[in-house]
Scaffold this motif. Structure first.
Motif, mmCIF file in Angstrom:
data_model
loop_
_atom_site.group_PDB
_atom_site.id
_atom_site.type_symbol
_atom_site.label_atom_id
_atom_site.label_comp_id
_atom_site.label_asym_id
_atom_site.label_seq_id
_atom_site.Cartn_x
_atom_site.Cartn_y
_atom_site.Cartn_z
ATOM 1 N N PHE A 165 6.960 34.046 -13.436
ATOM 2 C CA PHE A 165 7.211 35.599 -13.635
ATOM 3 C C PHE A 165 5.470 35.596 -12.720
ATOM 4 O O PHE A 165 5.087 36.507 -12.321
ATOM 5 C CB PHE A 165 7.190 36.100 -15.088
ATOM 6 N N ARG A 166 4.228 35.139 -13.491
ATOM 7 C CA ARG A 166 3.620 34.815 -12.902
ATOM 8 C C ARG A 166 3.136 35.339 -11.123
ATOM 9 O O ARG A 166 2.565 36.143 -10.993
ATOM 10 C CB ARG A 166 1.619 34.361 -13.746
ATOM 11 N N ASN A 167 3.773 33.573 -10.721
ATOM 12 C CA ASN A 167 4.040 34.096 -9.416
ATOM 13 C C ASN A 167 4.574 34.977 -8.596
ATOM 14 O O ASN A 167 4.357 35.529 -7.385
ATOM 15 C CB ASN A 167 4.256 32.537 -9.063
ATOM 16 N N LEU A 168 5.779 34.480 -9.049
ATOM 17 C CA LEU A 168 6.490 36.452 -8.817
ATOM 18 C C LEU A 168 6.077 37.532 -8.723
ATOM 19 O O LEU A 168 5.465 38.223 -7.614
ATOM 20 C CB LEU A 168 7.509 36.227 -9.321
ATOM 21 N N ALA A 169 4.973 37.735 -9.400
ATOM 22 C CA ALA A 169 3.806 38.970 -9.774
ATOM 23 C C ALA A 169 3.457 38.937 -8.882
ATOM 24 O O ALA A 169 3.244 40.088 -7.853
ATOM 25 C CB ALA A 169 3.453 39.688 -11.400
ATOM 26 N N LEU A 170 2.727 37.353 -8.277
ATOM 27 C CA LEU A 170 1.191 37.892 -7.201
ATOM 28 C C LEU A 170 1.794 38.164 -6.104
ATOM 29 O O LEU A 170 1.199 38.978 -5.654
ATOM 30 C CB LEU A 170 0.907 36.577 -8.105
ATOM 31 N N TRP A 171 2.592 37.071 -5.697
ATOM 32 C CA TRP A 171 3.397 37.331 -4.273
ATOM 33 C C TRP A 171 3.945 39.047 -4.091
ATOM 34 O O TRP A 171 4.353 39.232 -2.922
ATOM 35 C CB TRP A 171 4.313 35.940 -3.511
ATOM 36 N N SER A 172 4.889 39.856 -5.200
ATOM 37 C CA SER A 172 5.162 40.833 -4.736
ATOM 38 C C SER A 172 3.771 41.645 -4.805
ATOM 39 O O SER A 172 4.178 42.581 -4.003
ATOM 40 C CB SER A 172 5.805 41.576 -6.388
ATOM 41 N N PHE A 173 3.681 41.655 -5.018
ATOM 42 C CA PHE A 173 1.874 42.184 -4.960
ATOM 43 C C PHE A 173 1.120 42.081 -3.998
ATOM 44 O O PHE A 173 0.525 43.337 -2.811
ATOM 45 C CB PHE A 173 0.712 42.051 -6.099
ATOM 46 N N VAL A 174 1.064 40.616 -3.636
ATOM 47 C CA VAL A 174 0.051 40.443 -1.839
ATOM 48 C C VAL A 174 1.803 41.343 -1.188
ATOM 49 O O VAL A 174 1.241 41.645 -0.478
ATOM 50 C CB VAL A 174 0.762 38.847 -1.828
ATOM 51 N N GLY A 175 2.497 41.525 -1.046
ATOM 52 C CA GLY A 175 3.762 41.386 -0.711
ATOM 53 C C GLY A 175 3.734 43.151 -0.320
ATOM 54 O O GLY A 175 3.326 43.819 1.221
ATOM 55 N N ALA A 176 3.455 43.739 -1.325
ATOM 56 C CA ALA A 176 3.046 45.000 -1.410
ATOM 57 C C ALA A 176 2.290 46.187 -0.767
ATOM 58 O O ALA A 176 1.933 46.666 0.456
ATOM 59 C CB ALA A 176 2.771 45.724 -2.949
ATOM 60 N N GLY A 177 0.778 44.969 -1.087
ATOM 61 C CA GLY A 177 -0.503 44.857 -0.302
ATOM 62 C C GLY A 177 -0.460 44.733 1.295
ATOM 63 O O GLY A 177 -1.123 45.330 2.330
ATOM 64 N N VAL A 178 0.280 43.778 2.008
ATOM 65 C CA VAL A 178 0.675 43.581 3.288
ATOM 66 C C VAL A 178 0.931 45.066 3.628
ATOM 67 O O VAL A 178 0.875 45.097 4.490
ATOM 68 C CB VAL A 178 1.459 42.586 3.234
ATOM 69 N N ALA A 179 2.500 45.365 3.292
ATOM 70 C CA ALA A 179 2.970 46.255 4.162
ATOM 71 C C ALA A 179 2.289 47.926 4.060
ATOM 72 O O ALA A 179 2.584 48.205 4.672
ATOM 73 C CB ALA A 179 5.091 46.335 2.728
ATOM 74 N N THR A 180 1.252 48.063 2.187
ATOM 75 C CA THR A 180 0.312 48.714 2.765
ATOM 76 C C THR A 180 -0.354 49.146 3.301
ATOM 77 O O THR A 180 -0.220 50.063 4.506
ATOM 78 C CB THR A 180 -0.315 48.868 1.683
ATOM 79 N N VAL A 181 -0.878 48.140 4.197
ATOM 80 C CA VAL A 181 -2.410 47.566 4.586
ATOM 81 C C VAL A 181 -1.441 47.735 6.288
ATOM 82 O O VAL A 181 -2.191 48.050 7.363
ATOM 83 C CB VAL A 181 -3.126 46.365 4.994
ATOM 84 N N GLY A 182 -0.549 47.144 6.377
ATOM 85 C CA GLY A 182 0.066 46.929 8.013
ATOM 86 C C GLY A 182 0.962 48.995 8.198
ATOM 87 O O GLY A 182 0.234 49.008 9.133
ATOM 88 N N THR A 183 1.584 49.141 7.235
ATOM 89 C CA THR A 183 1.560 50.760 7.052
ATOM 90 C C THR A 183 0.051 51.560 7.916
ATOM 91 O O THR A 183 0.441 52.220 8.542
ATOM 92 C CB THR A 183 2.386 51.402 6.243
ATOM 93 N N ALA B 134 8.445 48.923 -3.302
ATOM 94 C CA ALA B 134 9.709 47.775 -4.229
ATOM 95 C C ALA B 134 8.561 46.862 -4.119
ATOM 96 O O ALA B 134 8.439 45.975 -5.472
ATOM 97 C CB ALA B 134 10.054 46.917 -2.821
ATOM 98 N N GLY B 135 8.110 46.403 -3.405
ATOM 99 C CA GLY B 135 6.697 44.494 -3.653
ATOM 100 C C GLY B 135 6.118 45.568 -4.772
ATOM 101 O O GLY B 135 5.959 44.845 -6.669
ATOM 102 N N VAL B 136 5.355 46.489 -5.398
ATOM 103 C CA VAL B 136 4.461 46.850 -6.747
ATOM 104 C C VAL B 136 5.888 46.980 -7.680
ATOM 105 O O VAL B 136 5.303 46.498 -8.568
ATOM 106 C CB VAL B 136 4.365 48.271 -6.168
ATOM 107 N N ILE B 137 6.911 47.592 -7.276
ATOM 108 C CA ILE B 137 7.562 47.468 -8.785
ATOM 109 C C ILE B 137 8.194 46.517 -9.065
ATOM 110 O O ILE B 137 7.686 45.930 -10.406
ATOM 111 C CB ILE B 137 8.755 48.253 -8.051
ATOM 112 N N ALA B 138 8.101 46.077 -8.274
ATOM 113 C CA ALA B 138 8.669 43.734 -8.531
ATOM 114 C C ALA B 138 7.562 43.181 -8.904
ATOM 115 O O ALA B 138 7.976 42.980 -10.025
ATOM 116 C CB ALA B 138 9.246 43.354 -7.017
ATOM 117 N N GLY B 139 6.491 43.279 -8.411
ATOM 118 C CA GLY B 139 5.342 43.127 -9.209
ATOM 119 C C GLY B 139 5.261 43.234 -10.396
ATOM 120 O O GLY B 139 4.207 42.895 -11.241
ATOM 121 N N VAL B 140 5.429 44.822 -10.875
ATOM 122 C CA VAL B 140 4.843 45.429 -12.523
ATOM 123 C C VAL B 140 5.929 44.369 -13.106
ATOM 124 O O VAL B 140 6.037 44.351 -14.778
ATOM 125 C CB VAL B 140 4.836 46.908 -12.398
ATOM 126 N N VAL B 141 6.897 44.183 -12.866
ATOM 127 C CA VAL B 141 8.103 44.214 -13.695
ATOM 128 C C VAL B 141 7.936 42.504 -13.508
ATOM 129 O O VAL B 141 8.492 42.137 -14.819
ATOM 130 C CB VAL B 141 9.867 43.995 -12.944
#
Length: 369
Positions: free
Chosen positions: A315-333, A254-261
């Motif tokens: 939008f840039r900030n939202l994309a950045l934090w979406s990617f950061v959240g996706a990265g954190v979720a990925t690293v945690g998983t 979801a974070g990656v998709i949100a970041g892309v959008v």
């Protein structure tokens, strides 16, 4: 009764009819064969052979033994009497065997055979008092050289063992005759605890020994063998929770998709901003008629430009934090999956690199899975 050295003798004697015993036979003047020589008047009388049911060969052997005894050939006479006994078990033959053993100084064997002879002659109705007296006198001569132990027990059919040799089973018809000295008597029966006694006998002595056999106490059944110690608990490795992995993967996706959008939205807003900027910048430089291009107040164009800039940054900030959240979720998983017991960290490893650019952001992962 113990067997003689030549052939086994049977203890239970068959009582057969026989004529009255004869008078004492005259002793020989000189020995002509093997054996001890008797003194004048000291030789016991030997009964006449059995008749009737006895075999003819046994009778001839008996008479042969008598003839040898008259010549003081006691060992040869003994062999003839034993052979006769093997063919015809009559108590009068035991008298001849015992008499020879007495003269050969085999007192214990003589006492056994003469005791049976005396016991059976008392039952013979054809025997005279003189016959019985003569038999008792001969037995007494052998008895004077040995000791006697009257063995009794509370269990019939028990074996009586003297110094390791079986001498009979209870109830015994006659005492156990022993040479002077120390001996060991054991009484045993299957299903009972054997009993043992040490005795010391003297010549001519007599004693009694009663043995009370007892059944062994019923022992309690042996306790069951101890159970083997349980193996140490195995901490089975629990695999990673599927729910946690799915949830973590979903958040990361979801974070990656949100970041892309949001990145696409920021890029679209940036292009719009560039168009508006060209309008405003042209107006300021005098290259373009701002009013004719925008069909409105240039101030409105500038306000729109400012709004586009704000949207782009948002939008840039939202994309950045979406990617950061996706990265954190990925690293945690991934960390949870690698740290689970079923994992082998030494075989699996992963490296995650965050990517942040002016036009967007993301993560890069690499390693061995």
């Amino acid at each position: 009764m113990r067997p003689t050295p030549l052939v086994p003798l049977i203890c239970l004697l068959g009582l057969l009819a026989s004529p009255s015993p004869s008078e004492a036979q005259p002793e020989s003047s000189a020995p002509t064969g093997s054996g001890a020589q008797a003194k004048p008047g000291s030789r016991p009388a030997i009964q006449r052979p059995p008749t009737g049911a006895g075999s003819e060969k046994a009778r001839k052997l008996y008479l042969e033994g008598v003839a040898l005894a008259e010549k003081n050939r006691w060992a040869d006479a003994h062999a003839s009497f034993v052979a006769a006994w093997a063919l015809h078990e009559h108590y009068t033959i035991l008298g001849g065997i015992g008499t020879c053993e007495l003269m050969l100084k085999r007192y214990r064997d003589a006492a056994e055979h003469l005791a049976a002879y005396v016991r059976e002659i008392d039952k013979d109705t054809t025997a005279t008092p003189q016959d019985r007296a003569a038999a008792a006198e001969t037995y007494a001569k052998a008895r004077a050289h040995v000791g006697a132990v009257i063995v009794s027990t509370n269990v019939p059919g028990a074996q009586v063992v003297v110094d390791g040799s079986v001498v009979g089973t209870t109830p015994l018809l006659d005492p156990v005759f022993l040479d002077p000295g120390q001996h060991t008597i054991t009484v045993r029966h299957e299903g009972y605890t054997p009993k043992e006694a040490a005795v010391e006998v003297a010549a001519g002595s007599e004693m009694q020994r009663a043995f009370e056999l007892e059944k062994p106490e019923a022992s309690a059944p042996p306790p069951p063998p101890p159970r083997p110690a349980p193996p140490p608990p195995r901490h089975e490795a629990k695999g990673p929770s599927v729910g946690v992995i799915v949830a973590g993967g979903s958040v990361a996706a979801a974070g990656v998709i949100a970041g892309v959008v949001f990145t696409l939205a920021a890029n679209g807003t940036e292009r719009a901003r560039e168009r508006e900027w060209n309008v405003v910048d042209g107006y300021r430089n005098g290259a373009v008629d701002c009013m004719s291009l925008t069909k409105g107040d240039p101030v409105e164009a500038c306000r729109k430009l400012s709004s586009l800039v704000d949207d782009r940054d948002l939008f840039r900030n939202l994309a950045l934090w979406s990617f950061v959240g996706a990265g954190v979720a990925t690293v945690g998983t991934l960390g949870y999956w690698l740290a689970s017991p079923s994992s082998a960290p030494e075989e699996r490893h992963v490296r995650v690199f965050p990517l942040v650019t002016q036009g967007g952001g993301g993560i890069a992962a690499g390693g061995v899975f």
